[in-house]
Design a protein around this motif. Structure first.
Motif, PDB file in Angstrom:
ATOM      1  N   THR A 180       0.799  -1.811  -0.024  1.00 56.67           N
ATOM      2  CA  THR A 180      -0.342   0.005  -0.289  1.00 56.67           C
ATOM      3  C   THR A 180       0.932   0.988  -0.276  1.00 56.67           C
ATOM      4  O   THR A 180       0.282   2.427  -0.221  1.00 56.67           O
ATOM      5  N   THR A 181       1.892   1.406   0.796  1.00 52.56           N
ATOM      6  CA  THR A 181       2.596   2.627   0.982  1.00 52.56           C
ATOM      7  C   THR A 181       3.493   3.041  -0.202  1.00 52.56           C
ATOM      8  O   THR A 181       3.139   4.327  -0.904  1.00 52.56           O
ATOM      9  N   HIS A 209      -9.325  -0.685   4.307  1.00 49.41           N
ATOM     10  CA  HIS A 209     -10.321  -1.091   5.514  1.00 49.41           C
ATOM     11  C   HIS A 209     -11.759  -1.610   4.789  1.00 49.41           C
ATOM     12  O   HIS A 209     -12.858  -1.311   5.347  1.00 49.41           O
ATOM     13  N   LYS A 269      -5.982  -8.038   4.559  1.00 47.74           N
ATOM     14  CA  LYS A 269      -6.316  -7.395   6.413  1.00 47.74           C
ATOM     15  C   LYS A 269      -8.296  -8.672   5.540  1.00 47.74           C
ATOM     16  O   LYS A 269      -8.142  -9.822   5.656  1.00 47.74           O
ATOM     17  N   ASP A 286       0.078   6.166   5.245  1.00 49.32           N
ATOM     18  CA  ASP A 286      -0.600   7.564   4.195  1.00 49.32           C
ATOM     19  C   ASP A 286       0.326   8.950   3.938  1.00 49.32           C
ATOM     20  O   ASP A 286       1.145   8.556   2.998  1.00 49.32           O
ATOM     21  N   ASP A 317      -7.728   5.054  -0.185  1.00 49.39           N
ATOM     22  CA  ASP A 317      -7.635   4.049   0.542  1.00 49.39           C
ATOM     23  C   ASP A 317      -8.755   3.200   0.430  1.00 49.39           C
ATOM     24  O   ASP A 317      -9.159   3.413   2.342  1.00 49.39           O
TER      25      ASP A 317
HETATM   26  C1  LIG Z   1      -3.444  -1.593   6.375  1.00 47.64           C
HETATM   27  C2  LIG Z   1      -3.587   0.053   6.399  1.00 47.64           C
HETATM   28  C3  LIG Z   1      -2.227   0.123   5.386  1.00 47.64           C
HETATM   29  C4  LIG Z   1      -1.132  -0.726   5.498  1.00 47.64           C
HETATM   30  O1  LIG Z   1       0.450  -0.228   4.434  1.00 47.64           O
HETATM   31  P1  LIG Z   1       1.292  -1.244   3.839  1.00 47.64           P
HETATM   32  O2  LIG Z   1       2.213  -0.422   3.079  1.00 47.64           O
HETATM   33  O3  LIG Z   1       0.219  -2.238   2.989  1.00 47.64           O
HETATM   34  O4  LIG Z   1       1.710  -2.227   5.161  1.00 47.64           O
HETATM   35  C5  LIG Z   1      -2.016   1.693   4.622  1.00 47.64           C
HETATM   36  N1  LIG Z   1      -3.538   2.778   5.007  1.00 47.64           N
HETATM   37  C6  LIG Z   1      -3.634   1.841   5.327  1.00 47.64           C
HETATM   38  C7  LIG Z   1      -5.868   3.177   5.664  1.00 47.64           C
HETATM   39  C8  LIG Z   1      -4.390   1.099   6.045  1.00 47.64           C
HETATM   40  O5  LIG Z   1      -5.319   0.733   7.144  1.00 47.64           O
END
Ligand SMILES: *Cc1c(COP(=O)(O)O)cnc(C)c1O
Length: 429
Positions: A105-106, A217, A240, A136, A214
């Protein structure tokens, strides 16, 4: 719509499980050793037999085919990230070629900000909220620094009034002429509030602002209609609700109207398939979401997703959402009926349209109650300062799990069991 006429008692919980059209999917998932009640599927979904089989299959192919992996089955594995993207796209009603599985994600936030954010003197701000998950913000701040700008001059933060919810009117108000791009969560990770993505996207576009979401969740728990919402981009993790394994390769959506837009962070897997192996030093950018890949796909971190998506095909996301709403409504009902006298409440939205997949149980002693819950064979999830997240996952949690969880919380409350534990924080909660 969630059921509103619940009853107390274990027999009733068992009756709900009997009638549950998704009950047979529980068998596809492994339970933790020690018969634990798992309420943390919104942090790391449980392993399934299907994910396991897909992973073993991938390993087997590596073992028996080596480099031929990329050529067999008509290039299926060479295009694995696209193929899985096509299937993920169904969960958000996007076109198949608008989604790719890549990175985390990051890094995908870095990728999208690097692609969409081209600050000018007049339009340069990045709009965010103050309740989003911190990674984020870290990614955005470093993108700002990379451009030689100052974070405090460039970031615009919509502040929550109560530290629990984000007011959508305040977000719209903050969409001023100097805002270039917006990144917001579809569901808040602490309170599980769902934002009105369609409205906020429309408002952003009216003002010429790019907007991305994003979905960490909500993906796999809440259906989204991207044909209607029509955002510029979205990113999410697959570990998740989607249960694709710790650190599973993530998801990235890019609206087809932006195909061909210059990729912010490019690499050879973003090249057109046809010319990738000519290995020229000129990037020949693919014309769909595959362009936003960088290096070789993490095959072993993607395979479990293939297995999980088979389960989703059979279970259906709409049925998953319906059961999830019922499970969280049932938990709220039991909290109201049995736990309020012990100082428990919840601060998640009660409206079905506004609630994501978990109940945000609140208690002054939340941290130590989580420690006590572990002693009652429950795996909960703590979030500062006072929230216990309870995420019953439609594919493998039962109403009976919910009932037994409330039993444990009641006993802990009645006996003030938290007093036995230290409030000193440990590493992962
Ligand atoms: C869990 C989560 C992440 C996780 O980021 P990774 O790079 O996958 O570790 C990022 N943003 C949100 C809003 C999350 O809930």
């Amino acid at each position: 719509m969630a059921n509103k006429n619940f009853k107390e008692g274990l027999d009733y919980a068992k009756e709900l499980d009997q009638k549950d059209p998704l009950r047979k999917f529980k068998d596809r998932f492994y339970q933790l050793e020690g018969n634990k009640i798992y309420m943390d599927g919104n942090s790391l979904g449980l392993a399934s037999k299907d994910a396991e089989a897909a992973l073993i299959n991938m390993f087997e192919i590596w073992k028996t085919k080596g480099i031929l992996l990329w050529n067999i089955e008509d290039g299926f594995y060479f295009q694995y990230a696209q193929k899985l993207g096509e299937r993920l796209a169904k969960l958000i009603n996007a076109e198949g070629n608008e989604v790719i599985v890549a990175g985390n994600t990051t890094i995908n936030i870095h990728q999208m900000i690097a692609t969409f954010w081209k600050p000018t003197k007049e339009r340069y701000k990045i709009l965010v909220d103050d309740l989003n998950f911190p990674t984020d913000r870290y990614a955005i701040d470093s993108q700002i620094l990379l451009k030689g700008l100052k974070v405090e001059d460039t970031i615009k933060v919509v502040k929550s009034k109560d530290g629990i919810f984000i007011d959508e009117d305040a977000v719209v108000e903050a969409m001023t002429d100097d805002v270039a791009i917006i990144l917001l969560p579809s569901a808040l990770y602490r309170s599980s509030q769902l934002l009105d993505m369609e409205r906020l996207t429309k408002e952003a576009h009216k003002r010429g602002i790019y907007i991305g979401w994003d979905l960490c969740h909500s993906i796999g728990g809440v259906p989204h209609d991207f044909k209607k919402i029509n955002p510029d981009f979205a990113i999410w993790c697959n570990y998740k609700y989607l249960s694709a394994g710790p650190g599973a390769s993530a998801g990235l959506y890019i609206n087809k109207k932006h195909f061909g837009k210059t990729v912010g962070l490019s690499g050879w897997y973003g090249n057109k398939d046809e010319t990738q192996f000519q290995l020229k030093h000129q990037f020949d950018q693919a014309l769909d979401a595959t362009a936003w890949q960088t290096g070789t796909p993490n095959m072993l971190s993607m395979a479990p997703l293939q297995g999980v998506l088979d389960i989703y095909d059979k279970a259906g996301l709409d049925r998953i959402r319906e059961k999830s709403l019922n499970l969280t409504a049932y938990l709220m009902y039991l909290v109201d009926a049995r736990l309020r006298e012990y100082g428990y409440s919840y601060n998640n939205p009660t409206d079905d349209e506004k609630r994501g997949g978990h109940v945000a149980l609140v208690h002054d002693e939340a941290y130590r109650i989580c420690l006590a819950l572990k002693n009652h064979n429950v795996i909960p999830d703590y979030r500062e300062p006072n929230v216990i997240r309870l995420a019953p996952i439609a594919l493998y949690n039962t109403y009976e799990d919910g009932y037994r969880l409330i039993d444990a919380l009641e006993i802990i409350g009645k006996n003030k069991e938290w007093e036995k534990y230290s409030s000193e924080r440990t590493m992962v909660m």
